[in-house]
Write an enzyme that holds these catalytic residues in place. Structure first.
Site, PDB file in Angstrom:
ATOM      1  N   GLY A  12      94.517 -10.991  -5.187  1.00  0.00           N
ATOM      2  CA  GLY A  12      94.322 -11.274  -6.603  1.00  0.00           C
ATOM      3  C   GLY A  12      95.055 -10.319  -7.530  1.00  0.00           C
ATOM      4  N   SER A  13      96.124  -9.694  -7.066  1.00  0.00           N
ATOM      5  CA  SER A  13      96.851  -8.768  -7.969  1.00  0.00           C
ATOM      6  C   SER A  13      97.488  -9.538  -9.123  1.00  0.00           C
ATOM      7  CB  SER A  13      97.908  -7.986  -7.190  1.00  0.00           C
ATOM      8  OG  SER A  13      98.930  -8.847  -6.726  1.00  0.00           O
ATOM      9  N   ASN A  14      97.842 -10.798  -8.893  1.00  0.00           N
ATOM     10  CA  ASN A  14      98.393 -11.614  -9.989  1.00  0.00           C
ATOM     11  C   ASN A  14      97.275 -12.056 -10.941  1.00  0.00           C
ATOM     12  OD1 ASN A  14     101.424 -12.083  -9.575  1.00  0.00           O
ATOM     13  ND2 ASN A  14     100.549 -12.239  -7.529  1.00  0.00           N
ATOM     14  N   LEU A 115      96.547 -22.768  -0.092  1.00  0.00           N
ATOM     15  CA  LEU A 115      96.379 -24.101   0.515  1.00  0.00           C
ATOM     16  C   LEU A 115      97.201 -25.137  -0.253  1.00  0.00           C
ATOM     17  CD1 LEU A 115      92.508 -24.070   1.057  1.00  0.00           C
ATOM     18  CD2 LEU A 115      94.263 -23.767   2.791  1.00  0.00           C
ATOM     19  N   ILE A 116      97.788 -26.067   0.493  1.00  0.00           N
ATOM     20  CA  ILE A 116      98.569 -27.132  -0.168  1.00  0.00           C
ATOM     21  C   ILE A 116      97.616 -28.006  -0.972  1.00  0.00           C
ATOM     22  CG2 ILE A 116      99.862 -29.268   0.292  1.00  0.00           C
ATOM     23  CD1 ILE A 116     101.142 -27.793   2.663  1.00  0.00           C
ATOM     24  N   ASN A 134     102.049 -22.971 -10.474  1.00  0.00           N
ATOM     25  CA  ASN A 134     101.959 -22.131  -9.276  1.00  0.00           C
ATOM     26  C   ASN A 134     103.014 -21.038  -9.330  1.00  0.00           C
ATOM     27  OD1 ASN A 134     101.199 -21.413  -6.519  1.00  0.00           O
ATOM     28  ND2 ASN A 134     103.178 -22.290  -5.905  1.00  0.00           N
ATOM     29  N   HIS A 136     105.440 -18.847  -7.107  1.00  0.00           N
ATOM     30  CA  HIS A 136     106.018 -18.865  -5.760  1.00  0.00           C
ATOM     31  C   HIS A 136     107.102 -17.795  -5.676  1.00  0.00           C
ATOM     32  CE1 HIS A 136     106.998 -20.421  -1.862  1.00  0.00           C
ATOM     33  NE2 HIS A 136     108.272 -20.575  -2.204  1.00  0.00           N
ATOM     34  N   ASP A 176     105.926 -26.784  -3.651  1.00  0.00           N
ATOM     35  CA  ASP A 176     106.816 -25.785  -4.283  1.00  0.00           C
ATOM     36  C   ASP A 176     108.058 -26.418  -4.903  1.00  0.00           C
ATOM     37  OD1 ASP A 176     105.978 -23.417  -1.697  1.00  0.00           O
ATOM     38  OD2 ASP A 176     105.074 -23.766  -3.647  1.00  0.00           O
ATOM     39  N   GLU A 205     106.428 -10.417 -10.149  1.00  0.00           N
ATOM     40  CA  GLU A 205     105.407 -11.485 -10.253  1.00  0.00           C
ATOM     41  C   GLU A 205     104.379 -11.146 -11.327  1.00  0.00           C
ATOM     42  OE1 GLU A 205     103.919 -11.594  -6.210  1.00  0.00           O
ATOM     43  OE2 GLU A 205     104.879 -13.523  -5.904  1.00  0.00           O
TER      44      GLU A 205
HETATM   45  C1  GRF Z   1     101.921 -13.486  -4.154  1.00  0.00           C
HETATM   46  O1  GRF Z   1     103.040 -12.850  -3.583  1.00  0.00           O
HETATM   47  C2  GRF Z   1     102.230 -14.929  -4.375  1.00  0.00           C
HETATM   48  O2  GRF Z   1     103.577 -15.178  -4.712  1.00  0.00           O
HETATM   49  C3  GRF Z   1     101.957 -15.509  -3.024  1.00  0.00           C
HETATM   50  O3  GRF Z   1     100.802 -14.831  -2.570  1.00  0.00           O
HETATM   51  C4  GRF Z   1     100.774 -13.563  -3.173  1.00  0.00           C
HETATM   52  C5  GRF Z   1      99.454 -13.459  -3.888  1.00  0.00           C
HETATM   53  O4  GRF Z   1      99.195 -12.148  -4.133  1.00  0.00           O
HETATM   54  N1  GRF Z   1     101.716 -16.927  -3.100  1.00  0.00           N
HETATM   55  P1  GRF Z   1      97.858 -11.784  -4.961  1.00  0.00           P
HETATM   56  O5  GRF Z   1      96.691 -12.434  -4.234  1.00  0.00           O
HETATM   57  O6  GRF Z   1      98.019 -12.331  -6.343  1.00  0.00           O
HETATM   58  O7  GRF Z   1      97.837 -10.283  -4.926  1.00  0.00           O
END
Ligand code: GRF
Length: 223
Positions: A12-14, A115-116, A134, A136, A176, A205
């Site tokens: 969940g860093s994003n 998951l797709i 999404n 990617h 994607d 990201e």
């Molecule tokens: C990210 O690199 C994203 O591009 C990929 O999974 C990773 C998720 O990282 N789909 P986080 O869970 O947001 O840290």
């Protein structure tokens, strides 16, 4: 205010980048819930720390007791998981109970959702008028699917590609392959170890997820 649901599966860093952007007023929408495909995802802790409601929707619960080689039965359970996911997002529950305070999101951000999302999920969401994007970690059409970071790094080190990057894209049924909303390029550094490349990818990201989400929020707000 555009209502956002974030889908996660792991660290969940994003999601954290979106939470921080919301806290600092940079995010032009509001994260109203986080749905995780894993009960052990650290992203759930990040959401709870930010007082964002969380829900868990785990595929393994549907597969429980079904041997791996019972392909047809598992495929049916996967379809039920997909139908329930769409229902969970649109109506807030999968057991038919209705939370009068629940409102469906305007925008879904897949931030490390592994998951797709099949047509069984996407069609009801599209009919409900919900936009999905999404993140990617590859350039459009370059490394679709899983392990994109490792695959891009390997191709870069072999000189098979001259640049790498990441994208935020609309989600359609072809994995994607949705229309790119934001593309950020990364230079290839020959001899660079995977973990160093991966750090550069994640740093990019964390910026792109906020910038790309704000671009789509602007579109959604006009609908
Ligand atoms: C990210 O690199 C994203 O591009 C990929 O999974 C990773 C998720 O990282 N789909 P986080 O869970 O947001 O840290």
């Amino acid at each position: 205010m555009v209502s956002i649901t974030v889908l996660i599966s792991g660290s969940g860093s994003n999601l954290q980048a979106l939470i921080d952007a919301q806290a600092s007023g940079v995010l032009q929408g509001h994260i109203d819930q986080v749905i995780s495909s894993s009960a052990t995802a650290y992203g759930l802790t990040r959401a709870q720390n930010a007082k964002i409601p969380t829900k868990i929707h785990q595929l393994k619960n549907y597969y429980q007791g079904i041997p791996k080689d019972h392909k047809k039965e598992r495929a049916n359970k996967r379809e039920q998981f997909n139908r329930d996911l769409a229902h969970l997002i649109i109506s807030g529950s999968i057991d038919g109970t209705r939370d009068p305070n629940y409102h469906q999101p305007d925008l879904i951000v897949c931030a490390g959702w592994m998951l797709i999302l099949s047509p069984t999920v996407l069609i009801p969401l599209e009919q409900a008028g919900i936009t999905i994007i999404n993140l990617h970690p590859a350039l459009p059409g370059a490394f679709d699917g899983t392990h994109a970071i490792e695959r891009a790094h390997e191709a870069g080190q072999k000189g098979e590609i001259s640049e790498a990057g990441i994208m935020i894209h609309k989600v359609i049924t072809e994995v994607d392959r949705g229309e790119p909303v934001l593309v950020k390029k990364l230079a290839i550094q020959r001899g660079e170890p995977l973990d160093s490349y991966e750090q550069r990818v994640h740093a990019l990201e964390h910026k792109a997820i906020v910038e790309g989400t704000n671009i789509v929020i602007g579109e959604v707000a006009k609908q």
